[in-house]
Design a protein around this motif. Sequence first.
Motif, short mmCIF file in Angstrom:
data_model
loop_
_atom_site.label_atom_id
_atom_site.label_comp_id
_atom_site.label_asym_id
_atom_site.label_seq_id
_atom_site.Cartn_x
_atom_site.Cartn_y
_atom_site.Cartn_z
N GLU A 59 0.82 -1.21 0.00
CA GLU A 59 0.00 0.00 0.00
C GLU A 59 0.85 1.26 0.00
O GLU A 59 0.40 2.31 -0.43
CB GLU A 59 -0.94 0.00 1.20
N ALA A 60 2.11 1.16 0.46
CA ALA A 60 2.98 2.33 0.51
C ALA A 60 3.21 2.89 -0.89
O ALA A 60 3.38 4.09 -1.05
CB ALA A 60 4.30 1.97 1.18
N GLY A 61 3.21 2.04 -1.91
CA GLY A 61 3.40 2.50 -3.27
C GLY A 61 2.11 2.89 -3.96
O GLY A 61 2.11 3.27 -5.11
N ALA A 62 0.99 2.78 -3.27
CA ALA A 62 -0.32 3.07 -3.85
C ALA A 62 -0.51 4.58 -3.99
O ALA A 62 0.15 5.38 -3.34
CB ALA A 62 -1.42 2.49 -2.97
N HIS A 63 -1.44 4.94 -4.84
CA HIS A 63 -1.80 6.35 -5.05
C HIS A 63 -2.22 6.94 -3.70
O HIS A 63 -2.98 6.30 -2.95
CB HIS A 63 -2.95 6.41 -6.05
N GLY A 109 -4.38 9.06 -2.96
CA GLY A 109 -5.82 9.22 -2.87
C GLY A 109 -6.54 7.95 -2.46
O GLY A 109 -7.66 7.99 -1.97
N ARG A 110 -5.87 6.81 -2.63
CA ARG A 110 -6.50 5.53 -2.27
C ARG A 110 -6.84 5.48 -0.78
O ARG A 110 -7.94 5.08 -0.40
CB ARG A 110 -5.56 4.37 -2.63
N ALA A 111 -5.91 5.90 0.05
CA ALA A 111 -6.14 5.89 1.50
C ALA A 111 -7.28 6.82 1.87
O ALA A 111 -8.08 6.51 2.76
CB ALA A 111 -4.86 6.29 2.24
N VAL A 112 -7.38 7.95 1.18
CA VAL A 112 -8.45 8.90 1.48
C VAL A 112 -9.80 8.29 1.07
O VAL A 112 -10.76 8.36 1.83
CB VAL A 112 -8.22 10.25 0.76
N VAL A 113 -9.85 7.67 -0.10
CA VAL A 113 -11.10 7.03 -0.54
C VAL A 113 -11.50 5.93 0.43
O VAL A 113 -12.66 5.83 0.83
CB VAL A 113 -10.95 6.47 -1.98
N TRP A 123 -15.10 17.12 3.85
CA TRP A 123 -13.78 16.88 3.28
C TRP A 123 -13.14 18.19 2.90
O TRP A 123 -13.79 19.15 2.51
CB TRP A 123 -13.89 16.00 2.03
N THR A 124 -11.83 18.23 2.99
CA THR A 124 -11.07 19.42 2.61
C THR A 124 -10.90 19.44 1.09
O THR A 124 -11.01 18.40 0.43
CB THR A 124 -9.68 19.42 3.27
N PRO A 125 -10.59 20.60 0.52
CA PRO A 125 -10.32 20.66 -0.92
C PRO A 125 -9.17 19.72 -1.34
O PRO A 125 -9.22 19.13 -2.42
CB PRO A 125 -9.97 22.13 -1.17
N ASP A 126 -8.15 19.59 -0.49
CA ASP A 126 -7.04 18.68 -0.80
C ASP A 126 -7.51 17.23 -0.84
O ASP A 126 -7.09 16.45 -1.71
CB ASP A 126 -5.91 18.83 0.23
N GLU A 127 -8.37 16.83 0.09
CA GLU A 127 -8.90 15.47 0.10
C GLU A 127 -9.76 15.22 -1.14
O GLU A 127 -9.68 14.16 -1.76
CB GLU A 127 -9.73 15.22 1.36
N ALA A 181 -8.08 7.91 -12.10
CA ALA A 181 -7.00 7.05 -12.59
C ALA A 181 -7.37 5.57 -12.49
O ALA A 181 -7.13 4.80 -13.42
CB ALA A 181 -5.72 7.32 -11.80
N GLU A 182 -7.94 5.17 -11.39
CA GLU A 182 -8.23 3.75 -11.15
C GLU A 182 -9.60 3.31 -11.63
O GLU A 182 -9.79 2.14 -11.97
CB GLU A 182 -8.10 3.44 -9.66
N TYR A 183 -10.56 4.20 -11.63
CA TYR A 183 -11.94 3.86 -11.99
C TYR A 183 -12.47 4.79 -13.07
O TYR A 183 -13.66 5.07 -13.11
CB TYR A 183 -12.83 3.87 -10.75
N GLY A 184 -11.59 5.28 -13.92
CA GLY A 184 -11.98 6.15 -15.01
C GLY A 184 -12.44 5.37 -16.21
O GLY A 184 -12.40 4.13 -16.23
N THR A 185 -12.86 6.08 -17.22
CA THR A 185 -13.36 5.44 -18.43
C THR A 185 -12.26 4.69 -19.17
O THR A 185 -12.52 3.70 -19.85
CB THR A 185 -14.01 6.47 -19.36
N ALA A 186 -11.01 5.14 -19.03
CA ALA A 186 -9.89 4.49 -19.72
C ALA A 186 -9.23 3.43 -18.86
O ALA A 186 -8.37 2.69 -19.34
CB ALA A 186 -8.87 5.54 -20.14
N ALA A 187 -9.60 3.35 -17.58
CA ALA A 187 -8.99 2.37 -16.68
C ALA A 187 -9.43 0.96 -17.05
O ALA A 187 -10.52 0.74 -17.57
CB ALA A 187 -9.36 2.68 -15.23
N LYS A 188 -8.56 0.01 -16.74
CA LYS A 188 -8.86 -1.40 -17.01
C LYS A 188 -10.07 -1.83 -16.16
O LYS A 188 -10.12 -1.57 -14.97
CB LYS A 188 -7.64 -2.23 -16.65
#
Length: 97
Positions: free
Chosen positions: A23-27, A29-33, A70-74, A84-91
């Motif tokens: 998880e350390a190498g994860a995006h 934003g993943r932890a925030v989600v 949520w804050t603007p940064d979050e 990136a992970e759940y976009g229209t172009a994502a696998k």
Amino acid sequence: MKSLPLVAGLLLGGLSSPASAQEAGAHPGRAVVLSKCFQCHTDAMFRDQRQDRRSWEATVYRMVGRGALWTPDEIKLMADYLGAEYGTAAKSAAPPR
């Protein structure tokens, strides 16, 4: 108070587990989600709803309108990750037929 170092050691020891290292190498934003969205939603909502980053940001702001604090940064981190992970172009997470 002697148990404090033991508890701290157990907690810190858990941070070096293989799952945590992965998880350390994860995006970032993943932890925030995970911490913010999973209070109300399951992962099916993200897998089934493919949107671009801008649409995810609108979705997140809609949740703010419903009371999410949520804050603007979050919000930016969540929209970046979801786009990136759940976009229209994502696998697709669905198994191939």
